[in-house]
Design a protein around this motif. Structure first.
Motif, PDB file in Angstrom:
ATOM      1  N   TYR A  54      35.821  33.525  63.743  1.00  0.00           N
ATOM      2  CA  TYR A  54      35.867  32.926  62.371  1.00  0.00           C
ATOM      3  C   TYR A  54      37.597  32.555  62.333  1.00  0.00           C
ATOM      4  O   TYR A  54      37.854  32.050  61.204  1.00  0.00           O
ATOM      5  CB  TYR A  54      35.597  33.744  61.341  1.00  0.00           C
ATOM      6  CG  TYR A  54      34.054  33.904  61.484  1.00  0.00           C
ATOM      7  CD1 TYR A  54      33.282  32.957  60.806  1.00  0.00           C
ATOM      8  CD2 TYR A  54      33.292  34.908  61.812  1.00  0.00           C
ATOM      9  CE1 TYR A  54      31.797  33.106  60.696  1.00  0.00           C
ATOM     10  CE2 TYR A  54      32.048  35.238  61.720  1.00  0.00           C
ATOM     11  CZ  TYR A  54      31.293  34.315  61.098  1.00  0.00           C
ATOM     12  OH  TYR A  54      29.811  34.405  61.192  1.00  0.00           O
ATOM     13  N   GLY A  55      38.231  32.849  63.253  1.00  0.00           N
ATOM     14  CA  GLY A  55      39.705  32.393  63.321  1.00  0.00           C
ATOM     15  C   GLY A  55      40.590  33.353  62.586  1.00  0.00           C
ATOM     16  O   GLY A  55      41.586  32.926  62.059  1.00  0.00           O
ATOM     17  N   LEU A  56      40.262  34.759  62.377  1.00  0.00           N
ATOM     18  CA  LEU A  56      41.354  35.646  62.018  1.00  0.00           C
ATOM     19  C   LEU A  56      42.359  35.610  62.734  1.00  0.00           C
ATOM     20  O   LEU A  56      42.261  35.944  64.015  1.00  0.00           O
ATOM     21  CB  LEU A  56      40.528  36.812  61.863  1.00  0.00           C
ATOM     22  CG  LEU A  56      41.539  37.956  60.963  1.00  0.00           C
ATOM     23  CD1 LEU A  56      41.920  37.634  59.506  1.00  0.00           C
ATOM     24  CD2 LEU A  56      40.829  39.429  61.201  1.00  0.00           C
ATOM     25  N   ASN A  57      43.795  35.319  62.412  1.00  0.00           N
ATOM     26  CA  ASN A  57      44.854  35.645  63.139  1.00  0.00           C
ATOM     27  C   ASN A  57      45.634  36.541  63.366  1.00  0.00           C
ATOM     28  O   ASN A  57      46.830  37.037  63.248  1.00  0.00           O
ATOM     29  CB  ASN A  57      45.846  34.283  62.727  1.00  0.00           C
ATOM     30  CG  ASN A  57      46.434  34.776  61.297  1.00  0.00           C
ATOM     31  OD1 ASN A  57      45.818  35.319  60.235  1.00  0.00           O
ATOM     32  ND2 ASN A  57      47.579  34.275  60.894  1.00  0.00           N
ATOM     33  N   ARG A  58      44.924  37.922  63.651  1.00  0.00           N
ATOM     34  CA  ARG A  58      45.295  39.092  64.319  1.00  0.00           C
ATOM     35  C   ARG A  58      44.376  39.636  65.202  1.00  0.00           C
ATOM     36  O   ARG A  58      43.138  39.240  65.140  1.00  0.00           O
ATOM     37  CB  ARG A  58      45.307  39.910  62.797  1.00  0.00           C
ATOM     38  CG  ARG A  58      43.888  40.716  62.609  1.00  0.00           C
ATOM     39  CD  ARG A  58      43.975  41.926  61.466  1.00  0.00           C
ATOM     40  NE  ARG A  58      42.804  42.221  60.974  1.00  0.00           N
ATOM     41  CZ  ARG A  58      42.120  43.199  61.696  1.00  0.00           C
ATOM     42  NH1 ARG A  58      42.319  43.653  62.873  1.00  0.00           N
ATOM     43  NH2 ARG A  58      40.837  43.593  61.017  1.00  0.00           N
ATOM     44  N   TYR A  59      44.903  40.435  66.131  1.00  0.00           N
ATOM     45  CA  TYR A  59      44.137  41.239  67.228  1.00  0.00           C
ATOM     46  C   TYR A  59      43.296  42.262  66.422  1.00  0.00           C
ATOM     47  O   TYR A  59      43.712  42.712  65.549  1.00  0.00           O
ATOM     48  CB  TYR A  59      45.111  41.597  68.355  1.00  0.00           C
ATOM     49  CG  TYR A  59      45.324  40.231  69.174  1.00  0.00           C
ATOM     50  CD1 TYR A  59      44.762  39.684  69.955  1.00  0.00           C
ATOM     51  CD2 TYR A  59      46.720  40.064  69.066  1.00  0.00           C
ATOM     52  CE1 TYR A  59      45.121  38.695  70.794  1.00  0.00           C
ATOM     53  CE2 TYR A  59      47.195  39.114  69.766  1.00  0.00           C
ATOM     54  CZ  TYR A  59      46.265  38.431  70.760  1.00  0.00           C
ATOM     55  OH  TYR A  59      46.798  37.374  71.461  1.00  0.00           O
ATOM     56  N   TRP A 197      43.658  45.223  54.177  1.00  0.00           N
ATOM     57  CA  TRP A 197      44.244  44.458  53.127  1.00  0.00           C
ATOM     58  C   TRP A 197      44.840  43.223  53.797  1.00  0.00           C
ATOM     59  O   TRP A 197      44.413  42.118  53.129  1.00  0.00           O
ATOM     60  CB  TRP A 197      45.654  45.059  52.664  1.00  0.00           C
ATOM     61  CG  TRP A 197      45.496  46.432  51.884  1.00  0.00           C
ATOM     62  CD1 TRP A 197      45.154  47.688  52.869  1.00  0.00           C
ATOM     63  CD2 TRP A 197      45.063  46.668  50.618  1.00  0.00           C
ATOM     64  NE1 TRP A 197      44.678  48.508  51.482  1.00  0.00           N
ATOM     65  CE2 TRP A 197      44.654  48.101  50.257  1.00  0.00           C
ATOM     66  CE3 TRP A 197      45.250  45.935  49.580  1.00  0.00           C
ATOM     67  CZ2 TRP A 197      44.420  48.428  49.148  1.00  0.00           C
ATOM     68  CZ3 TRP A 197      44.812  46.273  48.124  1.00  0.00           C
ATOM     69  CH2 TRP A 197      44.674  47.470  48.004  1.00  0.00           C
ATOM     70  N   TYR A 198      45.052  43.090  54.939  1.00  0.00           N
ATOM     71  CA  TYR A 198      45.454  41.806  55.641  1.00  0.00           C
ATOM     72  C   TYR A 198      43.980  40.989  55.635  1.00  0.00           C
ATOM     73  O   TYR A 198      44.029  39.657  55.424  1.00  0.00           O
ATOM     74  CB  TYR A 198      45.806  42.186  56.910  1.00  0.00           C
ATOM     75  CG  TYR A 198      46.349  40.681  57.541  1.00  0.00           C
ATOM     76  CD1 TYR A 198      47.590  40.289  57.633  1.00  0.00           C
ATOM     77  CD2 TYR A 198      45.579  39.847  58.459  1.00  0.00           C
ATOM     78  CE1 TYR A 198      48.266  39.325  58.391  1.00  0.00           C
ATOM     79  CE2 TYR A 198      46.086  38.995  59.277  1.00  0.00           C
ATOM     80  CZ  TYR A 198      47.377  38.526  59.130  1.00  0.00           C
ATOM     81  OH  TYR A 198      47.796  37.281  59.913  1.00  0.00           O
ATOM     82  N   ASP A 199      42.936  41.634  55.974  1.00  0.00           N
ATOM     83  CA  ASP A 199      41.503  40.746  56.162  1.00  0.00           C
ATOM     84  C   ASP A 199      41.329  40.296  54.877  1.00  0.00           C
ATOM     85  O   ASP A 199      40.792  39.064  54.587  1.00  0.00           O
ATOM     86  CB  ASP A 199      40.721  41.571  56.751  1.00  0.00           C
ATOM     87  CG  ASP A 199      40.952  42.105  58.166  1.00  0.00           C
ATOM     88  OD1 ASP A 199      41.883  41.521  58.434  1.00  0.00           O
ATOM     89  OD2 ASP A 199      40.204  42.684  58.850  1.00  0.00           O
TER      90      ASP A 199
END
Length: 284
Positions: A54-59, A197-199
């Motif tokens: 889905y393109g979340l920009n964290r590992y 929180w980032y998500d």
């Protein structure tokens, strides 16, 4: 193939190379599970699902799965050979370690459930082309909830490497519900999850609608919500109370190693999150 696969990433240092190789391992493991028919019985969810599909920009570190139906007798072992064969076909040797679970600690039982199967894949012989120290071990944890909270929807998502195949995943509204359940009720006293929180920020900025019904099922299942219903107003009240009590410095410290640009955290504050959640969309 692994060398070419790594070259599709923009890698600026060894830490990024480490995370990229772990993500490649995650996708190889998914391929092995798919070959073995695992996704006829289970669906993929969590941060790694968000990252890959889905393109979340964290590992993300782990592979989290939920059975589609409660099955206390489910065994992961029969699928492990297919995973190992997938790695061997690409010239990578991994070992499997069983994660022993003990509830003799402060971790909330809802997130260390006795009915959750844990395995850990360990890549010990790092390929030289990766730029990572040969003595480094890369690990990915596999978790399967055999008695999950249900009421979620799934969809098929396409992955192109190491070959083209589909993975059954939670839909975004249900992934969002699971994330908010974790954010609100996680009881890890000394382990703040900035990733939660980032998500949440990512979901809200993307305009994802939270499935409140699935959130309720999860909260009831974990014993964190005793009522038969929950209103949108009550959910927002719980969230605002959580924002007021969170240690924002610890939140930032947890997430910073997983993201490419720490400057995006400069705006983070309790007031920012209070303003942000006004844009949160909810459906029953």
């Amino acid at each position: 193939m692994i060398k070419e696969w790594l070259e599709t990433y923009t890698l600026n240092n060894k830490d990024e190379a480490f995370e990229a190789l772990r993500e490649i391992m995650q996708e190889i493991a998914l391929a092995g599970l798919q070959r073995a028919g695992f996704f006829e019985k289970a669906a993929f969810y969590g941060g790694t699902a968000l990252r890959i599909f889905y393109g979340l920009n964290r590992y993300s570190e782990d592979l989290d799965f939920s059975l589609l139906e409660v099955d206390a007798d489910f065994a992961l072992d029969k699928y492990l050979d297919a995973i190992l064969l997938e790695f061997e076909a690409l010239g990578m040797q991994v070992t499997v370690k069983e994660k022993l679970k003990t509830n003799q600690n402060n971790i909330d039982s809802a997130f260390l459930k006795s009915e959750t199967i844990w395995k850990e894949l360990i890549l010990e012989g790092i390929i030289p082309q990766s730029g990572i120290n040969q003595n480094t071990q890369i690990k990915i944890k596999i978790e399967v909830d055999t008695q999950p909270p249900l009421g979620f929807e799934t969809e098929e998502r396409l992955l192109l490497k190491p070959f083209s195949f589909y993975v059954k995943c939670f839909t975004l509204p249900n992934l969002f519900a699971g994330k908010m359940h974790a954010l609100l009720f996680r009881k890890w006293k000394n382990n703040v999850k900035g990733r939660d929180w980032y998500d949440m920020e990512w979901y809200i900025k993307k305009g994802t609608v939270l499935n409140l019904t699935h959130f309720l099922i999860r909260a009831q299942n974990s014993g964190d919500w005793q009522n038969k219903t929950i209103t949108e107003n009550k959910f927002r009240e719980l969230l605002n109370n959580k924002i007021e009590t969170i240690d924002m410095n610890r939140v930032k410290a947890d997430i910073v190693r997983f993201i490419p640009d720490a400057k995006v955290l400069d705006i983070w504050s309790p007031q920012y999150f209070k303003d942000l959640v006004q844009n949160l969309k909810i459906s029953n």
